[in-house]
Design a protein around this motif. Structure first.
Motif, short mmCIF file in Angstrom:
data_model
loop_
_atom_site.label_atom_id
_atom_site.label_comp_id
_atom_site.label_asym_id
_atom_site.label_seq_id
_atom_site.Cartn_x
_atom_site.Cartn_y
_atom_site.Cartn_z
N TYR A 154 -96.69 -72.86 -110.39
CA TYR A 154 -97.51 -71.32 -110.08
C TYR A 154 -96.44 -70.95 -110.16
CZ TYR A 154 -100.76 -68.84 -107.56
OH TYR A 154 -101.28 -67.38 -107.49
N GLU A 155 -97.27 -69.52 -110.67
CA GLU A 155 -96.14 -68.61 -111.73
C GLU A 155 -97.28 -67.37 -112.01
OE1 GLU A 155 -96.06 -68.51 -115.73
OE2 GLU A 155 -94.34 -67.46 -115.84
N ASN A 156 -96.39 -66.22 -111.86
CA ASN A 156 -97.74 -64.73 -112.00
C ASN A 156 -96.56 -64.06 -112.62
OD1 ASN A 156 -100.67 -64.80 -111.49
ND2 ASN A 156 -99.61 -65.45 -109.12
N GLY A 199 -87.81 -69.18 -114.51
CA GLY A 199 -88.32 -67.76 -114.35
C GLY A 199 -87.42 -66.37 -115.05
N HIS A 200 -88.47 -65.22 -115.59
CA HIS A 200 -87.60 -64.31 -116.47
C HIS A 200 -88.38 -63.58 -116.42
CE1 HIS A 200 -91.96 -65.11 -118.75
NE2 HIS A 200 -91.43 -67.15 -118.52
N GLY A 201 -87.75 -62.50 -117.00
CA GLY A 201 -88.03 -60.93 -117.19
C GLY A 201 -89.40 -61.18 -118.53
N ILE A 231 -91.64 -59.46 -114.38
CA ILE A 231 -90.58 -60.01 -114.60
C ILE A 231 -91.58 -61.91 -113.53
CG2 ILE A 231 -88.03 -59.60 -113.65
CD1 ILE A 231 -89.21 -59.84 -110.52
N ALA A 232 -91.80 -62.58 -114.59
CA ALA A 232 -92.01 -63.99 -113.50
C ALA A 232 -92.17 -64.87 -113.67
CB ALA A 232 -92.62 -64.63 -115.67
N VAL A 233 -92.11 -65.30 -112.04
CA VAL A 233 -91.72 -66.06 -110.76
C VAL A 233 -92.58 -67.36 -111.19
CG1 VAL A 233 -91.12 -65.90 -109.04
CG2 VAL A 233 -90.78 -63.57 -109.96
N GLU A 234 -92.02 -68.03 -111.35
CA GLU A 234 -92.42 -69.88 -111.18
C GLU A 234 -92.03 -70.80 -111.14
OE1 GLU A 234 -92.92 -70.51 -115.57
OE2 GLU A 234 -91.67 -68.86 -116.51
N PRO A 235 -91.80 -71.09 -109.42
CA PRO A 235 -91.89 -72.48 -108.76
C PRO A 235 -92.11 -73.20 -109.59
CG PRO A 235 -92.54 -70.69 -107.92
CD PRO A 235 -92.57 -70.26 -108.81
N LEU A 242 -91.57 -62.75 -125.16
CA LEU A 242 -92.56 -63.73 -123.98
C LEU A 242 -91.48 -63.89 -122.18
CD1 LEU A 242 -94.47 -65.49 -123.09
CD2 LEU A 242 -93.63 -67.31 -124.41
N HIS A 243 -90.35 -63.89 -123.40
CA HIS A 243 -88.97 -64.10 -122.54
C HIS A 243 -88.10 -63.25 -123.09
CE1 HIS A 243 -90.67 -68.32 -122.33
NE2 HIS A 243 -90.46 -68.18 -121.61
N GLU A 244 -87.76 -62.47 -122.30
CA GLU A 244 -86.53 -61.41 -122.52
C GLU A 244 -85.33 -61.34 -120.24
OE1 GLU A 244 -88.95 -57.82 -123.04
OE2 GLU A 244 -88.85 -56.87 -120.85
N GLY A 264 -98.85 -61.64 -120.96
CA GLY A 264 -98.96 -62.00 -119.47
C GLY A 264 -98.21 -63.78 -119.74
N ASP A 265 -98.25 -63.76 -118.79
CA ASP A 265 -97.91 -65.32 -118.25
C ASP A 265 -98.05 -65.73 -116.74
OD1 ASP A 265 -96.91 -67.54 -118.43
OD2 ASP A 265 -94.76 -67.25 -118.76
N CYS A 266 -98.69 -66.80 -116.50
CA CYS A 266 -98.69 -67.34 -115.09
C CYS A 266 -99.90 -68.53 -115.04
CB CYS A 266 -100.48 -66.53 -114.77
SG CYS A 266 -102.12 -66.65 -115.91
MG MG Z 1 -92.14 -68.05 -117.99
#
Ligand code: MG
Ligand code: MG
Length: 249
Positions: free
Chosen positions: A232-234, A167-169, A198-202, A174-176, A104-106
């Motif tokens: 900010y990321e989820n 951001g990333h899959g 996916i991790a969306v992170e502006p 962790l990153h794909e 998880g990544d946030c």
């Molecule tokens: Mg991230």
């Protein structure tokens, strides 16, 4: 590489997301003038380990600590240490946890004491841009639809979106794939499919979008014009219907 997750994998990612968000929340709640950034690291690390998970960032490409703490003009990848948080600082915390092989990544940005109106509005806009981006994260849309929604909102409010980081899959890695930039063209990029995570992170700057890598540690990105930056990321799941936030309690 883009991976479509099975039901079993998604269940593990939900658990990883819950732990990650819990650790982030604990660290965010602890932000106050006088606390050292390394203390925030300890709070998040012990929460993650107590949940039988592993801090995803520790030793990732050699990263020395368990979370990232980025203060004021630091954009991302701030290394927790002896810096004492000051009244008026804005503190971006990025947290990752791995549970039974899935990540998880946030991230979120907290206020130390009373901050400027400019800082508050920047953080609000950053958070809002995430949710506008997420709205576009539906099957059949493309990554560019997410990117464009974020960019349009941020630039429309007079801020700038960082272009050198994205951001990333996420899943067993962790990153794909796919990359999820925060700027782009609607209808472009990989197509979104149910089961993608996916991790969306502006990352949003009060000034210009240019950033530089701090040569003192080779990790921390800062705004070139020294303006404030928020994050900010989820981690989210693409479904047949609305997207689902996985990094939630
Ligand atoms: Mg991230
Ligand atoms: Mg992150």
């Amino acid at each position: 590489m883009i991976y479509i997750k099975s039901k079993e994998e998604i269940a593990l990612m939900k658990k990883a997301g819950q732990i990650t968000k819990g650790a982030l929340q604990k660290a965010i709640e602890a932000v106050k003038p006088g606390i050292k950034t390394i203390e925030l690291d300890k709070i998040a690390e012990s929460f993650i380990r107590k949940c039988n998970a592993i801090p995803s960032f520790y030793r990732y490409n050699g990263f020395p600590m368990h979370i990232c703490v980025s203060v004021n003009d630091e954009v991302v990848h701030g290394i927790p240490g002896n810096y004492v948080i000051q009244e008026g600082d804005i503190v971006s915390i990025d947290c990752g946890a791995c549970y039974k092989g899935y990540h998880g990544d946030c991230a979120d940005t907290a206020f130390a004491g009373t901050v400027s109106e400019d800082a508050k509005k920047l953080v609000d806009a950053t958070r809002e841009s995430f949710f506008l981006g997420m709205k576009q994260a539906v099957a059949g849309n493309r990554v560019g639809d997410i990117s464009a929604a974020i960019q349009t909102f941020i630039e429309g409010n007079g801020y700038s979106i960082v272009r050198d980081l994205e951001g990333h899959g996420i899943g067993a890695n962790l990153h794909e794939g796919p990359s999820v930039p925060n700027f782009g063209t609607p209808g472009k990029g990989p197509k979104l499919m149910p089961g993608m995570t996916i991790a969306v992170e502006p990352m949003v700057n009060l000034g210009k979008y240019n950033v530089y890598l701090d040569a003192r540690n080779d990790w921390t990105f800062k705004t070139l014009d020294r303006s404030l930056s928020a994050h900010y990321e989820n981690t989210i799941l693409i479904t047949d219907g609305e997207p689902v936030i996985l990094t939630t309690l």
